[in-house]
Design a protein around this motif. Structure first.
Motif, PDB file in Angstrom:
ATOM      1  N   ALA A 163       0.830  -1.217   0.000  1.00  0.00           N
ATOM      2  CA  ALA A 163       0.000   0.000   0.000  1.00  0.00           C
ATOM      3  C   ALA A 163       0.859   1.259   0.000  1.00  0.00           C
ATOM      4  O   ALA A 163       0.465   2.299  -0.524  1.00  0.00           O
ATOM      5  N   GLU A 164       2.050   1.155   0.602  1.00  0.00           N
ATOM      6  CA  GLU A 164       2.952   2.318   0.653  1.00  0.00           C
ATOM      7  C   GLU A 164       3.867   2.296  -0.565  1.00  0.00           C
ATOM      8  O   GLU A 164       4.788   1.476  -0.639  1.00  0.00           O
ATOM      9  N   THR A 165       3.601   3.177  -1.486  1.00  0.00           N
ATOM     10  CA  THR A 165       4.389   3.174  -2.719  1.00  0.00           C
ATOM     11  C   THR A 165       5.771   3.786  -2.463  1.00  0.00           C
ATOM     12  O   THR A 165       5.881   4.791  -1.746  1.00  0.00           O
ATOM     13  N   GLY A 166       6.785   3.189  -3.021  1.00  0.00           N
ATOM     14  CA  GLY A 166       8.163   3.663  -2.836  1.00  0.00           C
ATOM     15  C   GLY A 166       8.715   3.208  -1.501  1.00  0.00           C
ATOM     16  O   GLY A 166       7.977   2.682  -0.650  1.00  0.00           O
ATOM     17  N   ASN A 167      10.025   3.409  -1.331  1.00  0.00           N
ATOM     18  CA  ASN A 167      10.665   2.954  -0.087  1.00  0.00           C
ATOM     19  C   ASN A 167      10.625   3.999   1.018  1.00  0.00           C
ATOM     20  O   ASN A 167      10.741   3.667   2.184  1.00  0.00           O
ATOM     21  N   MET A 168      10.519   5.269   0.640  1.00  0.00           N
ATOM     22  CA  MET A 168      10.499   6.328   1.652  1.00  0.00           C
ATOM     23  C   MET A 168       9.063   6.578   2.104  1.00  0.00           C
ATOM     24  O   MET A 168       8.187   6.837   1.283  1.00  0.00           O
TER      25      MET A 168
END
Lengths: 513, 169
Positions: free
Chosen positions: B67-72
């Protein structure tokens, strides 16, 4: 009542000696200045001046040391507000609100409220101190291990609930603090634990290097990630004293802080940090603007500062009333008396009643000195933001290391401090509350001892242990605080999620207004 | 905050918990155990909380991983000052210098180690003016020596300069 006025009159009478003021004013000045140095607290200041107290009368020594403590609690809030560095564990929440106000250009408001609350909390708590110190000696028979255990528990739970954005990470952080306290000799059977055969670990870690490392050094390391000048983020410094309307708004929080600070400060091992946390929580619950807490609330600063200064008086209740030191500074205060040939214990003030008068004189004189020089001094300290930030960070780090070395004359303590500073750096970067870890590290040994000895005392029956009225009430309140914290974090996450969605929508379609 | 590092740290917590648990079972009471919990009871609970807590953090992170796009992602911890570039290596170098300073203090002595540390640390913190570097290092060293060494009577290690300054204390 007769005893109350006799002690108050005795303290005021001592203040009539002009020579004492030659100690009280420099004491308060030293307290504020040392407190303003991030990471260097009253313990270090006490440790440094202790050798000089040999040259003083016992009453003068007590008054001098207490004037340092009075100035120091206010001084701790100065770096918390100006540069976002907690001068002591108790000022962590002052950072949240005070630094936020400073960044908005409302430095004078933050410092002014801290100053008024520190003075008010200190002055009123002296009356509590006098009223409680004699009767409290009778409480030794009521406050047994279960009650103490529950009070340590609520201190830790409050900090987990209040200072983090993730409850499991808060619990892990507090557990890490407890783990630090487990290293060394077991407090009941004296069995060695986790010393791995290393002689230096046999007696465990000294609390000062650990706590200063986790809280202050870690913050300095974190701040070292960025190179900029405070003036770039500070904006113009507004040093105007807060208006009366702002002070009036804070009066309920100051009262809560003063009462909580006095009583929690009197609890062995608790001190000003849990006092500040609990009163902050109570103030937030009472406030008409709870949403401001943590983002620049003057009520939060007032509750925190009043509680910290009131804890000075609270700490003295068991220290002088029972001869039971309840904090690092109280231990050093009793050390000063031992140097003078006095024997710490329940009969301390019975044998030397003039010590109570001296304590009142020190607290009252320190407060008056703070009233005279505190605001001027805090304005002078505001110039710190005009100094090159890199120089301040490096010099603060060097002074903290030197202060740790000065306390024990051991390089190993400096290395321990730095080691925990590195751990604290990663903890604070990834949301593991350093405040919870620091507090748990201080309370760990007593937390375990009161649990084990208490259970032993009640035939190893947990129902008897936790069923005592005060213990049960405090444990239920602790769990309620934990649940409240979890609900609050969940609500804040939902809110920030909604804000993010709104921001994305605005970015895509433009603002609707 | 990098969610991969967050997951990694939670994994370290779990491993540390296992280590504490294993070590706890090796604790031997030195005398008669007078209480039911004993010297290993508290560490066992601590180790268990580390494992359970670490797994809870890992589970929470993995549950939202896609659900959280990207690593940051939004930080749980203290964020950096917005709008100013942040450098992890800058902080790590300062940490290293601080350790080196503490380790070399006895051998080099206060008067050599301290200005080297202060000057070096300021250079790491991107102070480029030579006058500031040297001035701050010298002024700090002298003032702190006068306050701690002379006024407070703290015996600071003098290293090779002990003969020169030893009598000053």
């Amino acid at each position: 009542m007769e005893q109350f006025f006799a002690t108050l009159g005795g303290g005021v009478g001592i203040l009539g000696d002009p020579m004492l003021w030659l100690l009280l004013i420099p004491g308060a000045l030293l307290g504020v200045t040392v407190g303003a140095l991030p990471g260097i607290g009253a313990t270090v200041a006490y440790g440094l001046v202790l050798p000089f107290t040999i040259l003083m009368e016992p009453t003068s020594a007590v008054a001098f040391l207490l004037s340092i403590a009075v100035g120091n609690q206010f001084g701790n809030s100065i770096p918390a507000i100006l540069i976002g560095l907690p001068g002591s564990p108790a000022t962590i929440l002052t950072v949240a609100d005070g630094f936020a106000l400073h960044k908005r250009g409302e430095t004078g408001l933050a410092l002014g409220i801290a100053y008024i609350a520190a003075l008010g909390g200190q002055a009123i708590s002296i009356l509590f101190f006098i009223a409680l110190v004699v009767p409290l000696s009778g409480l030794t028979y009521v406050f047994l291990a279960p009650e103490l255990f529950s009070l340590y528990f609520i201190g830790m739970v409050s900090i987990i609930s209040l200072t983090g954005k993730n409850i499991p990470k808060g619990i892990i952080a507090a557990t890490f603090g407890l783990m630090i306290g487990v290293v060394g000799l077991d407090p009941v059977t004296l069995s060695p634990r986790f010393d791995f055969g290393i002689r230096e670990l046999r007696n465990g870690f000294d609390p000062e290097p650990v706590v200063i490392g986790i809280l202050a050094v870690s913050e300095l390391f974190r701040q070292a990630r960025q190179s900029f000048q405070w003036s770039e983020i500070s904006g113009a410094l507004v040093t105007r004293f807060p208006p009366f309307s702002a002070i009036r708004r804070c009066i309920p929080s100051m009262i809560v802080g003063t009462v909580t600070g006095t009583f929690v400060g009197a609890i062995p091992g608790a001190g000003s940090a849990p006092a500040a946390m609990i009163s902050y929580q109570q103030s937030r619950m009472m406030s008409r603007h709870p949403e401001e807490f943590g983002k620049g609330s003057i009520e939060g600063i007032a509750a925190n500062e009043a509680a910290q200064n009131a804890a000075n008086s609270g700490e003295l209740i068991p220290t002088l009333g029972l001869g039971l030191p309840v904090s690092g500074t109280a231990v050093l205060l009793l050390s000063a008396l031992t140097i003078q040939g006095m024997v710490p214990g329940p009969s301390l003030t019975r044998n030397s009643p003039e010590l109570l008068d001296a304590a009142v004189a020190g607290l009252l004189g320190g407060t008056i000195a703070l009233l005279l020089i505190g605001w001027w001094l805090s304005k002078a300290m505001m110039q710190i933001v005009r100094v090159n930030r890199s120089i301040v960070i490096v010099v603060c780090l060097a002074i903290v290391m030197l202060g740790i070395y000065a306390m024990s004359r051991q390089i190993s303590d400096v290395l321990v401090c730095l080691g925990f500073g590195v751990i604290g750096y990663f903890m604070s970067r990834y949301g593991y509350s350093v405040a919870a870890a620091g507090l748990a590290a201080i309370l760990s040994a007593e937390f375990e001892r009161t649990l084990r000895q208490g259970l032993n005392l009640f035939d190893n029956d947990p129902l008897l242990f936790f069923g005592r009225p005060i213990t049960a009430t405090v444990m239920v309140v602790s769990l309620a605080i934990l649940v409240y914290g979890a609900v609050r974090i969940r609500r804040d996450r939902r809110l920030s999620g909604a804000e993010r969605t709104a921001a994305q929508r605005d970015a895509l379609f433009g603002r609707s207004e | 905050m990098d969610k991969r590092i967050d997951l990694f740290i939670a994994g370290i917590v779990v491993l540390f918990g296992c280590f504490v648990l294993v070590q706890s079972f090796g604790i031997r009471p030195t005398g008669p155990v007078v209480d039911k919990i004993g010297p290993r009871g508290f560490p066992v609970v601590i180790g268990t909380v580390f494992i359970v807590g670490g797994l809870a953090v890992m589970f929470g992170r993995l549950r939202n991983w896609s659900a959280e796009t990207g690593n940051m992602i939004e930080p749980d911890g203290e964020p950096d000052e917005p709008g100013v570039p942040a450098s992890g290596p800058q902080a790590w170098i300062l940490m290293t210098l601080a350790f080196l300073y503490a380790l070399s203090l006895t051998q080099l002595g206060y008067f050599i180690a301290t200005p080297l540390f202060v000057g070096g640390a300021l250079a790491v913190m991107r102070v480029r003016s030579a006058a500031t570097l040297v001035g701050a290092a010298v002024v700090y060293t002298v003032i702190t020596y006068l306050v701690f060494g002379t006024m407070m009577g703290v015996r600071l290690p003098l290293g090779p300069l002990a003969g020169l300054f030893g009598t000053a204390q």
